[in-house]
Write an enzyme that holds these catalytic residues in place. Structure first.
Site, PDB file in Angstrom:
ATOM      1  N   GLU A 111     -11.868  -0.314  -5.716  1.00  0.00           N
ATOM      2  CA  GLU A 111     -12.271   0.938  -5.060  1.00  0.00           C
ATOM      3  C   GLU A 111     -11.181   1.999  -5.167  1.00  0.00           C
ATOM      4  O   GLU A 111     -11.404   3.156  -4.846  1.00  0.00           O
ATOM      5  CB  GLU A 111     -12.628   0.670  -3.593  1.00  0.00           C
ATOM      6  CG  GLU A 111     -11.472   0.398  -2.655  1.00  0.00           C
ATOM      7  CD  GLU A 111     -10.824  -0.975  -2.836  1.00  0.00           C
ATOM      8  OE1 GLU A 111     -11.227  -1.720  -3.727  1.00  0.00           O
ATOM      9  OE2 GLU A 111      -9.887  -1.283  -2.071  1.00  0.00           O
TER      10      GLU A 111
ATOM     11  N   CYS B 187      -9.459  -8.607  -3.117  1.00  0.00           N
ATOM     12  CA  CYS B 187      -8.133  -8.932  -2.584  1.00  0.00           C
ATOM     13  C   CYS B 187      -8.254  -9.884  -1.386  1.00  0.00           C
ATOM     14  O   CYS B 187      -8.543 -11.050  -1.571  1.00  0.00           O
ATOM     15  CB  CYS B 187      -7.353  -7.663  -2.274  1.00  0.00           C
ATOM     16  SG  CYS B 187      -5.582  -7.966  -2.260  1.00  0.00           S
TER      17      CYS B 187
ATOM     18  N   HIS C 150      -7.861  -4.038  -6.280  1.00  0.00           N
ATOM     19  CA  HIS C 150      -8.686  -3.150  -5.441  1.00  0.00           C
ATOM     20  C   HIS C 150      -9.507  -2.223  -6.336  1.00  0.00           C
ATOM     21  O   HIS C 150      -9.038  -1.129  -6.670  1.00  0.00           O
ATOM     22  CB  HIS C 150      -7.780  -2.308  -4.536  1.00  0.00           C
ATOM     23  CG  HIS C 150      -7.203  -3.052  -3.387  1.00  0.00           C
ATOM     24  ND1 HIS C 150      -7.647  -2.895  -2.098  1.00  0.00           N
ATOM     25  CD2 HIS C 150      -6.226  -3.970  -3.336  1.00  0.00           C
ATOM     26  CE1 HIS C 150      -6.960  -3.683  -1.293  1.00  0.00           C
ATOM     27  NE2 HIS C 150      -6.082  -4.347  -2.020  1.00  0.00           N
TER      28      HIS C 150
HETATM   29  N1  GLN Z   1      -2.041 -10.288   1.176  1.00  0.00           N
HETATM   30  C1  GLN Z   1      -3.263  -9.994   1.843  1.00  0.00           C
HETATM   31  C2  GLN Z   1      -3.875 -11.239   2.485  1.00  0.00           C
HETATM   32  O1  GLN Z   1      -3.369 -12.292   2.382  1.00  0.00           O
HETATM   33  C3  GLN Z   1      -4.282  -9.372   0.936  1.00  0.00           C
HETATM   34  C4  GLN Z   1      -3.822  -8.018   0.513  1.00  0.00           C
HETATM   35  C5  GLN Z   1      -4.911  -7.061   0.228  1.00  0.00           C
HETATM   36  O2  GLN Z   1      -6.084  -7.281   0.544  1.00  0.00           O
HETATM   37  N2  GLN Z   1      -4.541  -5.940  -0.327  1.00  0.00           N
HETATM   38  O3  GLN Z   1      -4.901 -11.127   3.083  1.00  0.00           O
END
Ligand code: GLN
Length: 198
Positions: free
Chosen positions: A178, A82, A176
């Site tokens: 995890e 992410c 994610h």
């Molecule tokens: N939207 C977040 C960002 O720009 C990432 C979101 C996440 O890691 N769950 O860093």
């Protein structure tokens, strides 16, 4: 590579404990990384989800940004999830004006790409490395908007967006793993680490 690689989890911000738990479940030594000496001691690194702008600022404040960028260029295996995917992208869309990325994967990644109505969702997608369905949790997730040479797609979303990629020793997922994917993404990454020859 030793048979027991030490995998660091960058612990400046984000969901660190869940990654350490996933590693422990695979019998892998996981350690938190906040300092340069810790970064230097690991064989591989996980960049967790969180907020990429915050992690970027903290990397710079802790003096880790340039050393980590250098280790990535030298072939350090890194799994970015992410926010971690955003940090590993060579180019980002929707970043803040002063946001920097570590880069390494020749992709363009759009932040918060799925829109507000899907701030958080769990979907079933196909994890191409083993060809089996995977439950993937997306939280204000990015997607890969375009890819350069040599980028391997590991998963696409039900809407056909690229949401997991590999390039050399770098792996990135928009979701994610995890949280809901069991340990399959971590297992895939640890196998890559074992074969990376560092
Ligand atoms: N939207 C977040 C960002 O720009 C990432 C979101 C996440 O890691 N769950 O860093």
């Amino acid at each position: 590579m030793t048979t027991r690689p030490v995998v660091g989890v960058l612990a400046l911000q984000g969901d660190v404990r869940e990654h350490l738990d996933a590693l422990r479940g695979l019998g892998v030594d996981g350690v938190t990384v906040r300092r340069l000496a810790e970064l230097e001691s690991v064989d591989a690194l996980i960049l967790p989800g969180g907020e990429s702008t915050t992690i970027d600022k903290l990397l710079r404040a802790f003096g880790l940004f340039e050393p980590l960028r250098a280790r990535i260029r030298e072939g350090l295996p890194v799994l970015g999830t992410c926010a971690g995917m955003i940090l590993l992208a060579d180019t980002i869309l929707g970043g803040t004006s002063d946001q920097q990325v570590l880069g390494g994967i020749p992709v363009t990644v759009r932040r918060n790409a799925f829109g507000r109505q899907v701030d958080s969702s769990e979907v079933t997608l196909l994890w191409l490395p083993d060809g089996k369905p995977m439950n993937a949790t997306f939280i204000r997730a990015p997607w890969v908007e375009s890819m350069g040479e040599g980028v391997e797609v590991l998963a696409t979303s039900p809407g056909g967006r690229v949401v997991a990629v590999k390039h050399g020793n770098l792996v990135a997922t928009a979701f994610h793993p995890e949280i809901s994917a069991g340990s399959r993404v971590h297992r895939y990454f640890v196998d890559l680490v074992r074969h990376a020859g560092h």
